[in-house]
Design a protein around this motif. Structure first.
Motif, PDB file in Angstrom:
ATOM      1  N   LEU A 115       0.834  -1.204   0.000  1.00 33.55           N
ATOM      2  CA  LEU A 115       0.000   0.000   0.000  1.00 33.55           C
ATOM      3  C   LEU A 115       0.865   1.250   0.000  1.00 33.55           C
ATOM      4  O   LEU A 115       1.925   1.292   0.632  1.00 33.55           O
ATOM      5  CB  LEU A 115      -0.895  -0.008   1.242  1.00 33.55           C
ATOM      6  CG  LEU A 115      -1.867  -1.186   1.284  1.00 33.55           C
ATOM      7  CD1 LEU A 115      -2.248  -1.530   2.716  1.00 33.55           C
ATOM      8  CD2 LEU A 115      -3.109  -0.853   0.484  1.00 33.55           C
ATOM      9  N   TYR A 162       3.479   0.788   2.866  1.00 32.29           N
ATOM     10  CA  TYR A 162       3.366  -0.349   3.773  1.00 32.29           C
ATOM     11  C   TYR A 162       3.587  -1.619   2.963  1.00 32.29           C
ATOM     12  O   TYR A 162       2.873  -1.880   1.986  1.00 32.29           O
ATOM     13  CB  TYR A 162       1.998  -0.404   4.453  1.00 32.29           C
ATOM     14  CG  TYR A 162       1.812  -1.674   5.234  1.00 32.29           C
ATOM     15  CD1 TYR A 162       1.128  -2.759   4.686  1.00 32.29           C
ATOM     16  CD2 TYR A 162       2.365  -1.818   6.502  1.00 32.29           C
ATOM     17  CE1 TYR A 162       0.990  -3.939   5.386  1.00 32.29           C
ATOM     18  CE2 TYR A 162       2.237  -3.000   7.203  1.00 32.29           C
ATOM     19  CZ  TYR A 162       1.539  -4.048   6.643  1.00 32.29           C
ATOM     20  OH  TYR A 162       1.422  -5.230   7.334  1.00 32.29           O
ATOM     21  N   PRO A 194       1.605  -2.193  11.343  1.00 33.02           N
ATOM     22  CA  PRO A 194       0.593  -1.637  10.441  1.00 33.02           C
ATOM     23  C   PRO A 194       0.487  -0.110  10.492  1.00 33.02           C
ATOM     24  O   PRO A 194      -0.185   0.489   9.655  1.00 33.02           O
ATOM     25  CB  PRO A 194      -0.708  -2.272  10.935  1.00 33.02           C
ATOM     26  CG  PRO A 194      -0.440  -2.637  12.348  1.00 33.02           C
ATOM     27  CD  PRO A 194       1.009  -2.975  12.437  1.00 33.02           C
ATOM     28  N   ALA A 243      -0.012   6.510   8.323  1.00 32.16           N
ATOM     29  CA  ALA A 243      -1.165   5.767   7.828  1.00 32.16           C
ATOM     30  C   ALA A 243      -1.243   4.452   8.568  1.00 32.16           C
ATOM     31  O   ALA A 243      -0.222   3.886   8.969  1.00 32.16           O
ATOM     32  CB  ALA A 243      -1.062   5.526   6.322  1.00 32.16           C
ATOM     33  N   GLU A 244      -2.457   3.963   8.729  1.00 31.20           N
ATOM     34  CA  GLU A 244      -2.666   2.709   9.435  1.00 31.20           C
ATOM     35  C   GLU A 244      -3.341   1.703   8.519  1.00 31.20           C
ATOM     36  O   GLU A 244      -4.398   1.978   7.946  1.00 31.20           O
ATOM     37  CB  GLU A 244      -3.514   2.926  10.686  1.00 31.20           C
ATOM     38  CG  GLU A 244      -3.652   1.649  11.527  1.00 31.20           C
ATOM     39  CD  GLU A 244      -4.375   1.881  12.827  1.00 31.20           C
ATOM     40  OE1 GLU A 244      -4.984   2.952  13.007  1.00 31.20           O
ATOM     41  OE2 GLU A 244      -4.342   0.959  13.678  1.00 31.20           O
ATOM     42  N   PHE A 245      -2.707   0.548   8.420  1.00 31.14           N
ATOM     43  CA  PHE A 245      -3.250  -0.552   7.636  1.00 31.14           C
ATOM     44  C   PHE A 245      -4.131  -1.390   8.555  1.00 31.14           C
ATOM     45  O   PHE A 245      -3.655  -1.942   9.552  1.00 31.14           O
ATOM     46  CB  PHE A 245      -2.105  -1.391   7.062  1.00 31.14           C
ATOM     47  CG  PHE A 245      -2.534  -2.675   6.418  1.00 31.14           C
ATOM     48  CD1 PHE A 245      -1.910  -3.883   6.743  1.00 31.14           C
ATOM     49  CD2 PHE A 245      -3.541  -2.701   5.469  1.00 31.14           C
ATOM     50  CE1 PHE A 245      -2.283  -5.065   6.142  1.00 31.14           C
ATOM     51  CE2 PHE A 245      -3.923  -3.886   4.864  1.00 31.14           C
ATOM     52  CZ  PHE A 245      -3.294  -5.076   5.209  1.00 31.14           C
ATOM     53  N   LYS A 257      -6.244  -4.580   8.147  1.00 29.22           N
ATOM     54  CA  LYS A 257      -6.504  -5.639   7.179  1.00 29.22           C
ATOM     55  C   LYS A 257      -7.979  -6.044   7.183  1.00 29.22           C
ATOM     56  O   LYS A 257      -8.570  -6.276   6.131  1.00 29.22           O
ATOM     57  CB  LYS A 257      -5.630  -6.854   7.484  1.00 29.22           C
ATOM     58  CG  LYS A 257      -5.643  -7.910   6.413  1.00 29.22           C
ATOM     59  CD  LYS A 257      -4.642  -9.016   6.704  1.00 29.22           C
ATOM     60  CE  LYS A 257      -4.648 -10.054   5.604  1.00 29.22           C
ATOM     61  NZ  LYS A 257      -3.669 -11.139   5.874  1.00 29.22           N
ATOM     62  N   PHE A 270      -6.563   1.760   4.517  1.00 33.35           N
ATOM     63  CA  PHE A 270      -5.212   2.321   4.692  1.00 33.35           C
ATOM     64  C   PHE A 270      -5.379   3.835   4.742  1.00 33.35           C
ATOM     65  O   PHE A 270      -5.022   4.555   3.826  1.00 33.35           O
ATOM     66  CB  PHE A 270      -4.306   1.882   3.543  1.00 33.35           C
ATOM     67  CG  PHE A 270      -2.846   2.206   3.745  1.00 33.35           C
ATOM     68  CD1 PHE A 270      -2.137   2.907   2.781  1.00 33.35           C
ATOM     69  CD2 PHE A 270      -2.164   1.774   4.872  1.00 33.35           C
ATOM     70  CE1 PHE A 270      -0.780   3.194   2.943  1.00 33.35           C
ATOM     71  CE2 PHE A 270      -0.812   2.049   5.049  1.00 33.35           C
ATOM     72  CZ  PHE A 270      -0.127   2.763   4.074  1.00 33.35           C
ATOM     73  N   CYS A 293      -4.136   7.361  -2.954  1.00 29.17           N
ATOM     74  CA  CYS A 293      -3.870   6.059  -2.367  1.00 29.17           C
ATOM     75  C   CYS A 293      -3.658   5.068  -3.508  1.00 29.17           C
ATOM     76  O   CYS A 293      -4.314   5.171  -4.553  1.00 29.17           O
ATOM     77  CB  CYS A 293      -5.071   5.655  -1.512  1.00 29.17           C
ATOM     78  SG  CYS A 293      -4.921   4.072  -0.690  1.00 29.17           S
TER      79      CYS A 293
END
Lengths: 112, 114
Positions: free
Chosen positions: B33, B50, B55, B65-67, B69, B74, B91
């Motif tokens: 990502l 990422y 994450p 940024a936060e992944f 799942k 993201f 993105c």
């Protein structure tokens, strides 16, 4: 630092003309890409190339072709330009692994 | 087909406000990502990426940024924006087994008022 150079920042052509957009990268990257960028649509992939003389269609290849005779150069060709091909064209390159792409400054093409 | 969706097309904030830009993708497998930024008149630049591991990823200029799942998300964040953050944000996703093609979202235009 990676340098991706597109030959023109602005280009104006007429309907029916054959148009060449050139892109050169100086980092020996295997992969090269051509996108068009339109408001509200983001970037859409036209063609990409894994290596010299290799090319694959992206999501919107109609009306375009490409040429990659040398590793550092990837050309986008509009065979017979039409007004709906007025857009910003971006070239990018990257190494063969899943690494980020590096982009050129873009060519703003207007077809009259 | 794989796709990337950015929920906000145009965001207007005042300086010092907090920012969160949403990004969701549609693919069930492994993804890489990215967030790219395009400042007015400049080329696309990588903000952060990422691949694996933590994450929560931190990028340049105070962005993170936060992944997540489970949510296929993201999202991009910045606690306090500046006027110089005015730009378009994209993105993008590389799908595992893909040829390295990036799938981009539609982009979000951020305007920060001084």
């Amino acid at each position: 630092d990676v340098k991706v150079t597109q030959s023109s920042r602005y280009l104006v052509k007429r309907t029916g003309e054959k148009v060449f957009l050139e892109c050169v990268q100086d980092m020996d990257h295997e992969n090269m890409f051509w996108y068009r960028q339109d408001p509200g649509l983001g970037l859409r992939l036209i063609y990409f190339s894994y290596d010299v003389k290799m090319k694959e269609k992206g999501d919107i290849p109609e009306g375009y072709s490409v040429s990659r005779e040398k590793k550092e150069r990837f050309s986008l060709i509009l065979e017979s330009a039409s007004t709906n091909q007025t857009s910003m064209y971006l070239c990018a390159s990257k190494r063969i692994s899943n690494q980020p792409q590096h982009f050129g400054d873009g060519t703003r093409l207007s077809i009259l | 087909a794989q796709s990337v969706s950015q929920h906000n097309h145009h965001v207007i904030l005042s300086e010092a406000a907090s920012l969160e830009l949403g990004c969701n993708y549609s693919y069930g497998g492994t993804v890489n990502l990215f967030w790219y930024v395009q400042y007015p008149g400049q080329h696309l630049q990588l903000l952060l990426k990422y691949f694996s591991g933590d994450p929560l990823v931190k990028g340049i200029k105070g962005f993170e940024a936060e992944f997540i799942k489970s949510k296929f998300s993201f999202n991009l964040r910045k606690p306090s924006v500046q006027w110089s953050d005015t730009a378009e944000y994209f993105c993008a996703v590389i799908v595992s087994g893909n040829t390295g093609k990036l799938i981009f979202g539609q982009g979000t235009t951020l305007q920060v008022k001084p």
